[in-house]
Scaffold this motif. Structure first.
Motif, PDB file in Angstrom:
ATOM      1  N   TRP A   1     -15.291   0.976 -10.611  1.00 52.75           N
ATOM      2  CA  TRP A   1     -14.616  -0.015 -11.110  1.00 52.75           C
ATOM      3  C   TRP A   1     -13.720  -0.883 -10.202  1.00 52.75           C
ATOM      4  O   TRP A   1     -13.702  -2.008 -10.275  1.00 52.75           O
ATOM      5  CB  TRP A   1     -14.124   0.329 -12.439  1.00 52.75           C
ATOM      6  N   LEU A   2     -13.196  -0.072  -9.489  1.00 46.91           N
ATOM      7  CA  LEU A   2     -12.063  -0.544  -8.641  1.00 46.91           C
ATOM      8  C   LEU A   2     -12.374  -0.411  -6.992  1.00 46.91           C
ATOM      9  O   LEU A   2     -11.556   0.443  -6.482  1.00 46.91           O
ATOM     10  CB  LEU A   2     -10.647  -0.075  -9.202  1.00 46.91           C
ATOM     11  N   GLU A   3     -13.539  -1.109  -6.825  1.00 50.80           N
ATOM     12  CA  GLU A   3     -13.921  -0.831  -5.288  1.00 50.80           C
ATOM     13  C   GLU A   3     -13.005  -1.519  -4.506  1.00 50.80           C
ATOM     14  O   GLU A   3     -12.015  -2.130  -4.619  1.00 50.80           O
ATOM     15  CB  GLU A   3     -15.336  -1.290  -4.977  1.00 50.80           C
ATOM     16  N   ARG A   4     -13.094  -1.394  -3.131  1.00 52.25           N
ATOM     17  CA  ARG A   4     -11.897  -1.933  -2.167  1.00 52.25           C
ATOM     18  C   ARG A   4     -12.201  -3.301  -2.207  1.00 52.25           C
ATOM     19  O   ARG A   4     -10.685  -3.919  -2.109  1.00 52.25           O
ATOM     20  CB  ARG A   4     -12.756  -1.556  -0.709  1.00 52.25           C
ATOM     21  N   GLU A   5     -13.120  -4.154  -2.324  1.00 55.94           N
ATOM     22  CA  GLU A   5     -12.975  -5.702  -2.672  1.00 55.94           C
ATOM     23  C   GLU A   5     -12.129  -5.869  -3.543  1.00 55.94           C
ATOM     24  O   GLU A   5     -11.049  -6.901  -3.517  1.00 55.94           O
ATOM     25  CB  GLU A   5     -14.364  -6.407  -2.528  1.00 55.94           C
ATOM     26  N   VAL A   6     -12.181  -5.244  -4.771  1.00 53.43           N
ATOM     27  CA  VAL A   6     -11.642  -5.732  -6.032  1.00 53.43           C
ATOM     28  C   VAL A   6      -9.992  -5.306  -5.869  1.00 53.43           C
ATOM     29  O   VAL A   6      -9.223  -6.119  -6.317  1.00 53.43           O
ATOM     30  CB  VAL A   6     -12.212  -4.838  -7.177  1.00 53.43           C
TER      31      VAL A   6
ATOM     32  N   ILE B   1      -6.290 -10.938   3.653  1.00 50.50           N
ATOM     33  CA  ILE B   1      -7.674 -11.324   3.457  1.00 50.50           C
ATOM     34  C   ILE B   1      -8.790 -10.904   4.377  1.00 50.50           C
ATOM     35  O   ILE B   1      -9.860 -10.712   3.772  1.00 50.50           O
ATOM     36  CB  ILE B   1      -7.383 -13.018   3.708  1.00 50.50           C
ATOM     37  N   PRO B   2      -8.586 -10.769   5.612  1.00 56.37           N
ATOM     38  CA  PRO B   2      -9.600 -10.326   6.598  1.00 56.37           C
ATOM     39  C   PRO B   2     -10.081  -8.906   5.871  1.00 56.37           C
ATOM     40  O   PRO B   2     -11.363  -8.470   6.274  1.00 56.37           O
ATOM     41  CB  PRO B   2      -9.203 -10.410   7.788  1.00 56.37           C
ATOM     42  N   GLY B   3      -9.524  -8.023   5.225  1.00 59.42           N
ATOM     43  CA  GLY B   3      -9.873  -6.839   4.565  1.00 59.42           C
ATOM     44  C   GLY B   3     -11.215  -7.063   3.801  1.00 59.42           C
ATOM     45  O   GLY B   3     -12.012  -6.283   3.647  1.00 59.42           O
TER      46      GLY B   3
ATOM     47  N   ILE C   1      -1.754  -0.947   6.066  1.00 64.39           N
ATOM     48  CA  ILE C   1      -1.833  -0.253   4.508  1.00 64.39           C
ATOM     49  C   ILE C   1      -2.880   0.895   4.298  1.00 64.39           C
ATOM     50  O   ILE C   1      -3.293   1.405   3.348  1.00 64.39           O
ATOM     51  CB  ILE C   1      -2.026  -1.253   3.578  1.00 64.39           C
ATOM     52  N   SER C   2      -2.871   1.602   5.457  1.00 62.93           N
ATOM     53  CA  SER C   2      -4.231   2.852   5.362  1.00 62.93           C
ATOM     54  C   SER C   2      -3.695   3.849   4.331  1.00 62.93           C
ATOM     55  O   SER C   2      -2.727   4.288   4.331  1.00 62.93           O
ATOM     56  CB  SER C   2      -4.236   3.316   6.729  1.00 62.93           C
ATOM     57  N   GLY C   3      -4.674   4.061   3.638  1.00 66.68           N
ATOM     58  CA  GLY C   3      -4.365   5.135   2.457  1.00 66.68           C
ATOM     59  C   GLY C   3      -3.959   4.705   1.110  1.00 66.68           C
ATOM     60  O   GLY C   3      -4.303   5.152   0.013  1.00 66.68           O
ATOM     61  N   PHE C   4      -3.728   3.345   1.129  1.00 63.09           N
ATOM     62  CA  PHE C   4      -3.473   2.387  -0.262  1.00 63.09           C
ATOM     63  C   PHE C   4      -4.828   2.054  -0.764  1.00 63.09           C
ATOM     64  O   PHE C   4      -5.091   2.384  -1.928  1.00 63.09           O
ATOM     65  CB  PHE C   4      -2.467   1.440   0.027  1.00 63.09           C
ATOM     66  N   PRO C   5      -5.556   1.214   0.077  1.00 63.16           N
ATOM     67  CA  PRO C   5      -6.852   0.548  -0.670  1.00 63.16           C
ATOM     68  C   PRO C   5      -7.831   1.815  -0.607  1.00 63.16           C
ATOM     69  O   PRO C   5      -7.597   2.664   0.296  1.00 63.16           O
ATOM     70  CB  PRO C   5      -7.220  -0.529   0.152  1.00 63.16           C
ATOM     71  N   PRO C   6      -8.948   1.636  -1.373  1.00 60.34           N
ATOM     72  CA  PRO C   6      -9.952   2.986  -1.297  1.00 60.34           C
ATOM     73  C   PRO C   6     -10.454   2.717  -0.027  1.00 60.34           C
ATOM     74  O   PRO C   6     -10.805   1.675   0.609  1.00 60.34           O
ATOM     75  CB  PRO C   6     -11.009   2.151  -2.464  1.00 60.34           C
ATOM     76  N   PRO C   7     -11.394   3.690   0.419  1.00 57.56           N
ATOM     77  CA  PRO C   7     -12.262   3.562   1.758  1.00 57.56           C
ATOM     78  C   PRO C   7     -12.996   2.614   1.894  1.00 57.56           C
ATOM     79  O   PRO C   7     -13.633   2.169   0.796  1.00 57.56           O
ATOM     80  CB  PRO C   7     -12.616   5.113   1.768  1.00 57.56           C
ATOM     81  N   LYS C   8     -13.464   2.374   3.272  1.00 55.13           N
ATOM     82  CA  LYS C   8     -14.607   1.081   3.284  1.00 55.13           C
ATOM     83  C   LYS C   8     -15.859   1.414   2.639  1.00 55.13           C
ATOM     84  O   LYS C   8     -16.474   0.400   2.167  1.00 55.13           O
ATOM     85  CB  LYS C   8     -14.421   0.957   4.940  1.00 55.13           C
ATOM     86  N   HIS C   9     -16.212   2.579   2.732  1.00 55.38           N
ATOM     87  CA  HIS C   9     -17.533   2.951   2.258  1.00 55.38           C
ATOM     88  C   HIS C   9     -17.467   2.769   0.645  1.00 55.38           C
ATOM     89  O   HIS C   9     -18.732   2.814  -0.036  1.00 55.38           O
ATOM     90  CB  HIS C   9     -18.096   4.415   2.511  1.00 55.38           C
TER      91      HIS C   9
ATOM     92  N   PRO D   1     -19.642  -2.385   2.521  1.00 56.47           N
ATOM     93  CA  PRO D   1     -18.787  -1.799   3.338  1.00 56.47           C
ATOM     94  C   PRO D   1     -18.568  -2.564   4.495  1.00 56.47           C
ATOM     95  O   PRO D   1     -17.350  -2.348   5.098  1.00 56.47           O
ATOM     96  CB  PRO D   1     -19.541  -0.439   3.648  1.00 56.47           C
ATOM     97  N   ASP D   2     -19.390  -3.439   5.140  1.00 61.89           N
ATOM     98  CA  ASP D   2     -19.126  -4.218   6.286  1.00 61.89           C
ATOM     99  C   ASP D   2     -18.445  -5.660   5.990  1.00 61.89           C
ATOM    100  O   ASP D   2     -18.274  -6.413   6.776  1.00 61.89           O
ATOM    101  CB  ASP D   2     -20.503  -4.453   7.131  1.00 61.89           C
ATOM    102  N   GLY D   3     -18.171  -5.916   4.555  1.00 54.89           N
ATOM    103  CA  GLY D   3     -17.565  -6.999   4.282  1.00 54.89           C
ATOM    104  C   GLY D   3     -18.279  -8.040   3.606  1.00 54.89           C
ATOM    105  O   GLY D   3     -19.688  -8.028   3.814  1.00 54.89           O
TER     106      GLY D   3
END
Length: 677
Positions: free
Chosen positions: A433-438, A488-490, A499-507, A512-514
């Motif tokens: 529900w709360l993936e990296r983009e969200v 934004i580029p994230g 901010i490594s460790g705060f948002p969910p991992p890229k996969h 995953p590639d944006g």
């Protein structure tokens, strides 16, 4: 947060149910030294094989198993003090992320006792310990050692004199051939060193570990000072003490008592939290789904309060009752004045205190007490200083709209932090529900709105009208805007290491590639049955059996990746080590990756649930199953944990844990693949 508490439980139970051990790198020797007619020193010497290290008795919660001694209760002797240990070596451990003390080669533990009988007797003592090398750790061991006490023996001073005489009178060539003389020389060489070690105090690693918590809490206390509920109270309270006191010294003394009372009140709050939850169980909460959901809701409520939606206040009846007690004067009156401040200012300090207690609870131990100590000192310090130097009050800025600005900024920060707790719960439950983009979109929105607020484009309740923006507010606005642009580029695949460790991992992402990338993850037809694209777009199996079947068909070795959705070090390995081009090439082309998530909460079918022969616990979830496999097969349950195996499940080399050295990890991979071929 880490799962060390559960690891400890599993490893201890494993030691009980499994007797066989591949390694035995520690040998224990005992000796008894007579200090006086009734006092003796029990010495337990650990001889440690090269490459291994034994941990200290003083290890913080969340670290490895400390060495500990259990002496029997007896009428024959009484313990004097606690077990003393040598200096050892203290490092900032990269795996446990804390200062840890350990011993190499050999060390001596000493316990003084007072003997109450005259005949010789034996003291059977149990020593528990854990040993590790640079690659892995052995399960905690419990070993019985025996101290033979002879009350009629000569004292250590006389024994030392006897040993020295024997050494100087012995012929060198004969001494080399005589085991007894060599042993005597060794003991003599140790005696002065042992005396020196007894005099040296033990290092208190706990204070170093809690220093970070104290500093954060201290700074949070200063932030609370700059809120509309607290800041105006400083000149009012100081003026009260200076006017009501007959002398300046009396005013300073009363203000100091007032500040000390504030510290007592908040430290008492931290003590209550520690007592209710238990000092050793607090840190287990950080990986609990309900803990994360509850505190997500709490932080959102705190944020809304700071933003002006409503005020969190304690009942007026309580405030009135405390205020009436404050009128009595004396020490009790001053204490109730401090309590009245805490109650009246709760609408501003409550959310900050609540957030601090949440973070401290995730650290475990006495962290809530340390946090409240730092927070309360920051609150109390200005009252005491301004009472001692009333002239400083003239330098204070006047109360105004800037106080509400501070409160609103804290509200936005609380709102952003709240979604980290929600993300933890979503990751563990794998709801997607709360993936990296969200997550990043929410943060971009939160900090973007904060930037507009600081630039005066948005106003909130309780804001004062402003004709211009101050330099400080403009500077802070530019910093927040810069951070927003950085995020934004994230959305397009940027790693966002800041901010490594705060948002969910890229996969853990829709793409995953944006957004807009030509992502092969979407071509599910290319995936083998039961596989998916994992970290760094590596084809990954989450089922052991399916992964092994595919590896046999492909003729490749298998990398078992024991990991966790909430494992921070696992994410660091995937983002910092697996992303290296050489490592990534090996992981994608030369082996089959099976990632086994030990915190997967999905329940196993009823017919697949069982009682673990290793831990004695019921295995109900997929995560339980993989954790039990790791403990049973590899005698470890910490993550990350990597094992290279062949198609029969046999290890190709020694397992590897967290290893941030890219070249070293690459060599480990290539070594296992070479053994497979």
């Amino acid at each position: 947060m880490n799962k060390v508490i559960f690891s400890v439980i599993f490893l201890l139970l494993f030691t009980i149910f499994v007797d066989a051990q591949v390694y035995n790198p520690v040998k224990w020797k005992t000796d008894v030294v007579k200090i006086s007619d009734s006092e003796f020193e029990l010495q337990a010497k650990a001889v440690i094989e090269s490459g291994w290290h034994l941990y200290s008795q003083n290890v913080l919660d969340g670290g490895p198993i400390p060495t500990h001694f259990t002496f029997p209760k007896s009428f024959d002797f009484q313990l004097i003090g606690s077990v003393k240990e040598g200096n050892g070596k203290t490092i900032n451990d990269p795996v446990f992320k804390m200062l840890i003390k350990f011993f190499e080669k050999e060390t001596v533990f000493k316990q003084r006792i007072k003997v109450t009988r005259t005949k010789p007797f034996a003291i059977k003592t149990e020593v528990g310990f854990m040993v590790c090398n640079d690659e892995n750790c052995l399960p905690p061991s419990d070993e019985e050692i025996v101290f033979n006490v002879d009350p009629k023996a000569v004292t250590a001073v006389k024994a030392e004199e006897k040993i020295l005489k024997e050494i100087f009178s012995a012929d060198s060539s004969t001494a080399v051939k005589t085991n007894e003389t060599v042993a005597v020389k060794a003991v003599a060489a140790e005696i002065p060193e042992l005396k020196k070690e007894v005099k040296k105090p033990l290092k208190n690693n706990n204070s170093k570990s809690f220093l970070g918590i104290f500093i954060i809490a201290f700074l949070s206390g200063f932030a609370a000072l700059l809120t509309p509920c607290v800041f105006p109270m400083i000149p009012m309270t100081v003026s009260y003490f200076t006017k009501q006191s007959k002398t300046k010294a009396a005013g300073v003394k009363n203000a100091l008592i007032y500040g000390f009372s504030i510290v007592i009140i908040y430290v008492l709050l931290g003590s209550i939290v520690t007592a209710v939850f238990g000092a050793d169980s607090l840190n287990a909460l950080s990986t609990n789904v309900w803990f994360n959901l509850i505190f997500f809701i709490l932080l959102v409520v705190f944020a809304c309060s700071f933003l002006g939606a409503f005020q969190i206040i304690l009942p007026n009846s309580l405030a009135n009752k405390v205020d009436s007690q404050a009128d009595k004067g004396g020490l009790i009156g001053i204490f109730f004045m401090a309590l009245a401040l805490a109650i009246v200012s709760f609408s501003c300090t409550g959310p900050i205190v609540g957030t601090l207690l949440v973070e401290a609870a995730s650290k475990g131990g006495i962290a809530p007490i340390v946090g409240m100590l730092g927070f309360s000192i920051a609150i109390a310090l200005p009252f005491s200083l301004f009472a001692a130097f009333p002239g400083w009050l003239n330098a204070l800025p006047k109360s105004g709209g800037w106080l509400n600005t501070v409160k609103v900024v804290l509200g936005f920060l609380e709102l952003a932090l709240a979604f980290k707790f929600l993300s933890n719960a979503d990751l563990v439950l794998q709801l997607h529900w709360l993936e990296r983009e969200v997550f990043l979109a929410i943060w971009i929105a939160v900090f973007g709105v904060l930037a507009f607020y600081l630039f005066g484009k948005i106003t909130l309740p309780h804001d004062s009208p402003q004709n211009h923006i101050s330099v400080g507010r403009l500077t802070l606005g530019l910093l927040v805007l810069s951070f927003t642009i950085y995020l934004i580029p994230g959305l397009f695949g940027a790693p966002l290491k800041l901010i490594s460790g705060f948002p969910p991992p890229k996969h853990y992402s829709e793409s995953p590639d944006g957004f807009g990338a030509n992502n092969s993850n979407e071509v599910n037809t290319l995936l083998p049955e039961g596989a998916e694209f994992g970290p760094q777009n590596i084809i990954t199996f989450h089922d052991y059996k399916k992964g092994m079947e595919f590896a046999k068909k492909a003729g490749k070795p298998v990398l078992l990746d024991f990991t966790g959705y909430a494992c921070v070090n696992c994410r660091k390995m995937e983002e910092l080590v697996w992303s290296d081009s050489k490592v990534l090439n090996v992981l994608k082309n030369e082996l089959v990756l099976i990632s086994l998530y030990v915190d997967d909460k999905k329940e196993l079918p009823a017919d697949e649930q069982y009682i673990s022969q290793t831990t004695g616990k019921k295995i109900k979830t997929i995560g339980n199953k993989w954790s039990d496999l790791q403990i049973k097969t590899y005698k470890a349950n910490a993550q990350p944990f990597y094992v290279l195996v062949n198609h029969s499940g046999e290890s190709l080399n020694e397992p590897s844990a967290y290893n941030a050295d890219i070249n070293n990890y690459l060599f480990w991979l290539q070594d296992g693949i070479s053994n497979f071929n």
